[in-house]
Design a protein around this motif. Structure first.
Motif, mmCIF file in Angstrom:
data_model
loop_
_atom_site.group_PDB
_atom_site.id
_atom_site.type_symbol
_atom_site.label_atom_id
_atom_site.label_comp_id
_atom_site.label_asym_id
_atom_site.label_seq_id
_atom_site.Cartn_x
_atom_site.Cartn_y
_atom_site.Cartn_z
ATOM 1 N N ALA A 192 20.279 6.010 9.009
ATOM 2 C CA ALA A 192 18.837 5.930 7.426
ATOM 3 C C ALA A 192 17.426 6.622 8.483
ATOM 4 C CB ALA A 192 19.347 4.694 7.074
ATOM 5 N N ILE A 193 17.491 5.867 9.005
ATOM 6 C CA ILE A 193 16.017 5.758 9.807
ATOM 7 C C ILE A 193 15.721 7.042 9.745
ATOM 8 C CG2 ILE A 193 14.140 5.255 10.884
ATOM 9 C CD1 ILE A 193 14.336 3.385 8.547
ATOM 10 N N ALA A 194 16.601 7.348 10.980
ATOM 11 C CA ALA A 194 16.747 9.422 11.740
ATOM 12 C C ALA A 194 16.732 9.768 10.426
ATOM 13 C CB ALA A 194 17.597 9.183 12.325
ATOM 14 N N LYS A 195 16.890 10.518 9.637
ATOM 15 C CA LYS A 195 16.742 11.263 8.760
ATOM 16 C C LYS A 195 15.473 11.556 8.146
ATOM 17 C CE LYS A 195 21.606 10.206 6.773
ATOM 18 N NZ LYS A 195 22.424 10.082 5.642
ATOM 19 N N VAL A 196 14.660 10.500 7.897
ATOM 20 C CA VAL A 196 12.837 10.609 7.764
ATOM 21 C C VAL A 196 12.792 11.573 9.008
ATOM 22 C CG1 VAL A 196 13.138 8.732 6.813
ATOM 23 C CG2 VAL A 196 12.179 9.111 9.178
ATOM 24 N N LEU B 128 3.469 9.656 14.784
ATOM 25 C CA LEU B 128 3.373 8.264 15.684
ATOM 26 C C LEU B 128 2.658 7.593 13.549
ATOM 27 C CD1 LEU B 128 0.169 8.941 17.809
ATOM 28 C CD2 LEU B 128 2.979 7.938 18.288
ATOM 29 N N GLU B 129 2.138 7.941 13.116
ATOM 30 C CA GLU B 129 1.976 7.434 11.538
ATOM 31 C C GLU B 129 3.482 6.482 10.946
ATOM 32 O OE1 GLU B 129 1.494 11.504 9.959
ATOM 33 O OE2 GLU B 129 1.528 10.481 11.833
ATOM 34 N N GLU B 130 4.263 7.540 10.715
ATOM 35 C CA GLU B 130 5.686 7.312 10.255
ATOM 36 C C GLU B 130 6.199 6.008 10.752
ATOM 37 O OE1 GLU B 130 7.671 10.877 9.441
ATOM 38 O OE2 GLU B 130 6.180 12.447 9.317
ATOM 39 N N ARG B 131 5.628 5.848 11.881
ATOM 40 C CA ARG B 131 6.988 4.701 12.845
ATOM 41 C C ARG B 131 6.440 3.312 12.606
ATOM 42 N NH1 ARG B 131 8.818 7.125 18.405
ATOM 43 N NH2 ARG B 131 8.048 8.964 18.061
ATOM 44 N N THR B 132 4.925 3.298 12.055
ATOM 45 C CA THR B 132 4.582 2.055 11.487
ATOM 46 C C THR B 132 5.048 1.612 9.968
ATOM 47 O OG1 THR B 132 1.801 2.608 11.420
ATOM 48 C CG2 THR B 132 3.072 1.081 13.239
ATOM 49 N N ALA B 133 4.333 3.621 9.361
ATOM 50 C CA ALA B 133 5.305 3.094 8.074
ATOM 51 C C ALA B 133 6.181 2.926 7.755
ATOM 52 C CB ALA B 133 4.458 4.738 7.289
ATOM 53 N N ILE B 134 7.263 3.278 8.745
ATOM 54 C CA ILE B 134 9.173 2.567 8.780
ATOM 55 C C ILE B 134 8.201 0.901 8.897
ATOM 56 C CG2 ILE B 134 11.384 2.824 9.749
ATOM 57 C CD1 ILE B 134 10.501 5.505 10.553
ATOM 58 N N ALA B 135 8.155 0.925 9.312
ATOM 59 C CA ALA B 135 8.183 -0.980 9.343
ATOM 60 C C ALA B 135 7.713 -1.213 8.474
ATOM 61 C CB ALA B 135 7.931 -1.186 11.506
ATOM 62 N N ASN B 136 5.662 -1.077 8.446
ATOM 63 C CA ASN B 136 6.530 -1.914 7.224
ATOM 64 C C ASN B 136 6.776 -1.634 5.566
ATOM 65 O OD1 ASN B 136 3.291 -2.127 8.306
ATOM 66 N ND2 ASN B 136 2.803 -0.289 8.112
ATOM 67 N N TYR C 75 0.749 -1.135 -0.083
ATOM 68 C CA TYR C 75 0.185 0.082 -0.081
ATOM 69 C C TYR C 75 0.987 1.032 0.057
ATOM 70 C CZ TYR C 75 0.652 1.268 4.707
ATOM 71 O OH TYR C 75 1.777 1.122 5.892
ATOM 72 N N THR C 76 0.408 2.289 -0.010
ATOM 73 C CA THR C 76 1.027 3.414 -0.296
ATOM 74 C C THR C 76 0.288 4.909 0.995
ATOM 75 O OG1 THR C 76 1.663 3.240 -3.047
ATOM 76 C CG2 THR C 76 1.603 5.599 -1.308
ATOM 77 N N ARG C 77 1.166 4.959 1.975
ATOM 78 C CA ARG C 77 -0.158 5.651 2.743
ATOM 79 C C ARG C 77 0.673 7.458 2.396
ATOM 80 N NH1 ARG C 77 0.503 5.050 9.170
ATOM 81 N NH2 ARG C 77 -0.699 3.357 8.585
ATOM 82 N N VAL C 78 -0.547 8.305 2.517
ATOM 83 C CA VAL C 78 -0.520 9.921 2.567
ATOM 84 C C VAL C 78 -0.978 10.101 3.101
ATOM 85 C CG1 VAL C 78 -1.756 11.285 1.110
ATOM 86 C CG2 VAL C 78 -0.890 9.157 -0.646
ATOM 87 N N VAL C 79 -0.402 11.466 3.527
ATOM 88 C CA VAL C 79 -0.549 11.782 4.980
ATOM 89 C C VAL C 79 -0.592 13.450 4.470
ATOM 90 C CG1 VAL C 79 0.561 13.013 7.891
ATOM 91 C CG2 VAL C 79 0.460 10.181 6.317
ATOM 92 N N ILE C 80 -2.174 14.132 4.829
ATOM 93 C CA ILE C 80 -2.050 15.589 4.746
ATOM 94 C C ILE C 80 -1.899 15.977 6.273
ATOM 95 C CG2 ILE C 80 -3.732 16.713 3.808
ATOM 96 C CD1 ILE C 80 -4.822 14.711 2.541
#
Length: 577
Positions: free
Chosen positions: A324-328, A410-418, A205-210
């Motif tokens: 790498a992950i912290a850079k987001v 918060l939503e970026e944390r599981t997005a990283i895992a996915n 899937y692709t996640r979009v955050v507004i």
């Protein structure tokens, strides 16, 4: 011949009014259809949990009122539109839905004052303002209208009681100003600005955050592909009273095999629109998060195999330093996409990759202990120790969502895992309570909260109110298939047991609060078993001291790592790819 002339004369007399009869009949059919859909929704316990079903019913009643304003059913349609909006609010607890119900009732009372439902509208509008929108002054106005304008209505007693109860809130100004706009202003804090639109591409899937400056009413729409015009499937979200910030690009090209591009703009002065041009489409989920206010859209589809197996790319702002992950995490502009190189799959039956999430961070300190210790510092130290233990004992790759004191939504944390195809997601936290004597260990997995204490913990970790927790629980109905609930509950049980058993050898007491279920934003949308660990109560002076201790951190990390190893051996958990 005379008979023929007679019927012809009658026909000519009736000819001008035939369209009116036809319109009246169409209005009746439209109302009956809308009400049938409402009843069908009321009888479906599962259907009532989906926002789009409510919106379809509400739009049906709204269309009747707007298309047939002189029809005898127009007032009924407005009344039912209000009732349906109230039904949606009872589930969503969004103030925008309550205001929508208020607008239906206000319109009914104003436009159809002789209707036998006008007094009902006054009472119901007053009730919404008093109990849902916390606007007692305007609630008084509605009750008083019911008393003054409908003295023979069946709602007279209730309106009179309401006006008497709220007499102290009677406004000094004259009656007649729209309460819907007043209540909207009371819930707002300045203009609604959309100042960032970002996305992440995952294999499934692709996640979009507004990201917005404040809450706002939004409506999703789906347009099917138009092959003749060369238009793809489009999903667009309209945000009422929204304005797109100049720094947000009008078009973002994505091209990840699922999402072609993201377009943003203002089609009118009081409307912002975000359009997702899709390459392929199967389903979508949409929900909101707070602090900061965001609309999150997860779109799923059949991505081409060549793109699905490609190495993940994190489409997010890049920091100048850090891993790498912290850079987001940084908000500075990205010059190049950040690539995360992943190792090849390990032997079947072993965990290949685990994401460890240090709770809170940056501007979000989390809970603060009696001596000033911040949860964000404890979780980071514990997460780093846990990463070392996991890599040593399981021989797997461990990725930290953050390795420094930075803020991560918060939503970026599981997005990283996915994105990195993690087999497990572990979120580390320290508990807190108003009761300074509270102590112990507890582990959560994503599910519906079963008690007030679990809901309170979820509200604290989510940065929301208890009312918003019930809204989040409804989202879970759409996400159950991906939540890996059974596996998450077993993982939580292993971690809880290991923590209590191992820490009890060195500390007394270590209270076992057990495994609990809760609606946590940080676990929402994870495609792998995921848990949230509350390692101790930072609000307790004794446990705050333990949490600061490197020995306690190391022992807790060792206990969690052992539990993960046991879970892996028992379940033979492997990545889904």
């Amino acid at each position: 011949m005379k008979v023929l002339r007679y019927f012809l004369a009658i026909f000519l007399i009736l000819l001008p009014v035939l369209p009116a009869f036809a319109a009246a009949d169409a209005g009746e059919r439209a109302f009956v259809h809308a009400k049938a859909e409402y009843r069908q929704l009321q009888n479906s316990s599962k259907g009532k949990l989906y926002r789009e079903n409510w919106e379809q019913v509400i739009q049906g009643f709204k269309k009747v009122a707007e298309s047939y304003p002189r029809h005898g059913r127009a007032d009924d349609a407005l009344y039912m539109g209000g009732k349906a909006s109230e039904g949606l609010y009872a589930i969503s607890r969004r103030k925008g839905d309550a205001r929508q119900a208020l607008e239906f009732y206000d319109r009914l009372a104003k436009k159809y004052p002789t209707s036998n439902l006008a007094d009902d509208a006054c009472y119901l509008a007053g009730r919404i303002l008093e109990h849902n929108l916390d606007n007692r002054s305007e609630a008084y106005v509605r009750y008083k209208q019911g008393v003054d304008k409908h003295p023979r209505g069946d709602m007279l007693a209730l309106c009179r009681e309401g006006a008497k109860r709220l007499s102290a809130y009677a406004p000094k100004r004259s009656v007649g100003k729209s309460a819907a706009s007043d209540s909207a202003r009371s819930d707002a804090s300045g203009p609604l600005k959309i100042h960032q639109v970002r996305y992440w591409s995952s294999p499934d899937y692709t996640r979009v955050v507004i990201e917005m400056t404040r809450t706002g009413h939004y409506t999703p729409h789906l347009l099917q592909a138009d092959k003749r015009e060369g238009q793809p499937v489009r999903l667009y979200v309209d945000i009422k009273d929204g304005n797109v910030d100049d720094q947000v690009p009008a078009v973002q090209k994505v091209g990840d095999g699922l999402l072609r591009s993201i377009r943003v703009g203002n089609p009118s002065d009081d409307l912002a629109r975000i359009v997702l041009d899709l390459e392929t489409y199967e389903d979508y989920k949409i929900f909101t998060l707070g602090n900061p206010q965001r609309i999150v859209i997860d779109v799923s589809g059949r991505r081409p195999a060549s793109l699905k197996t490609a190495r993940p790319v994190l489409h997010a702002p890049v920091s100048k330093d850090g891993d790498a992950i912290a850079k987001v995490l940084d908000k500075s502009p990205a010059e190049k996409p950040l690539k995360v190189t992943l190792p090849a799959s390990r032997v079947s039956g072993k965990l290949r990759r685990i994401v460890v999430d240090a709770g809170h961070g940056g501007k979000d300190p989390g809970a603060i202990g009696p001596s000033g210790v911040k949860e964000k510092d404890i979780t980071l130290a514990l997460a780093k120790r846990l990463a070392v233990r996991l890599e040593k004992e399981l021989g797997c790759q461990v990725i930290l969502t953050r390795d420094k004191d930075v803020f991560l939504p918060l939503e970026e944390r599981t997005a990283i895992a996915n994105r990195v195809g993690a087999d497990l997601f572990l979120s580390i936290h320290a508990n807190a309570s108003n009761n300074r004597k509270a102590q112990g260990v507890e582990t959560y997995y994503l599910n519906f909260s079963k008690n007030d204490k679990a809901a309170a913990v979820a509200a604290r970790e989510n940065g929301t109110s208890l009312k918003q927790v019930s809204d989040l629980e409804l989202i879970l109905f759409d996400l159950m298939a991906n939540a890996k609930i059974n596996e998450s509950s077993r993982l939580a049980a292993e971690i809880q047991k290991s923590l209590v058993d191992n820490l009890s050898k060195h500390y007394s007491p270590v209270k076992n609060h057990g495994v609990r279920q809760g609606p946590f934003y940080v676990l929402l949308g994870a495609n792998m078993p995921s848990v949230l660990v509350e390692a101790a109560f930072i609000s307790n002076k004794t446990e705050e001291s333990r949490l600061r201790s490197s020995k306690y951190q190391e022992r807790a990390a060792r206990a969690i790592a052992r539990a993960v190893h046991t879970f892996s051996q028992d379940s033979k958990t492997i990545a889904n790819k």
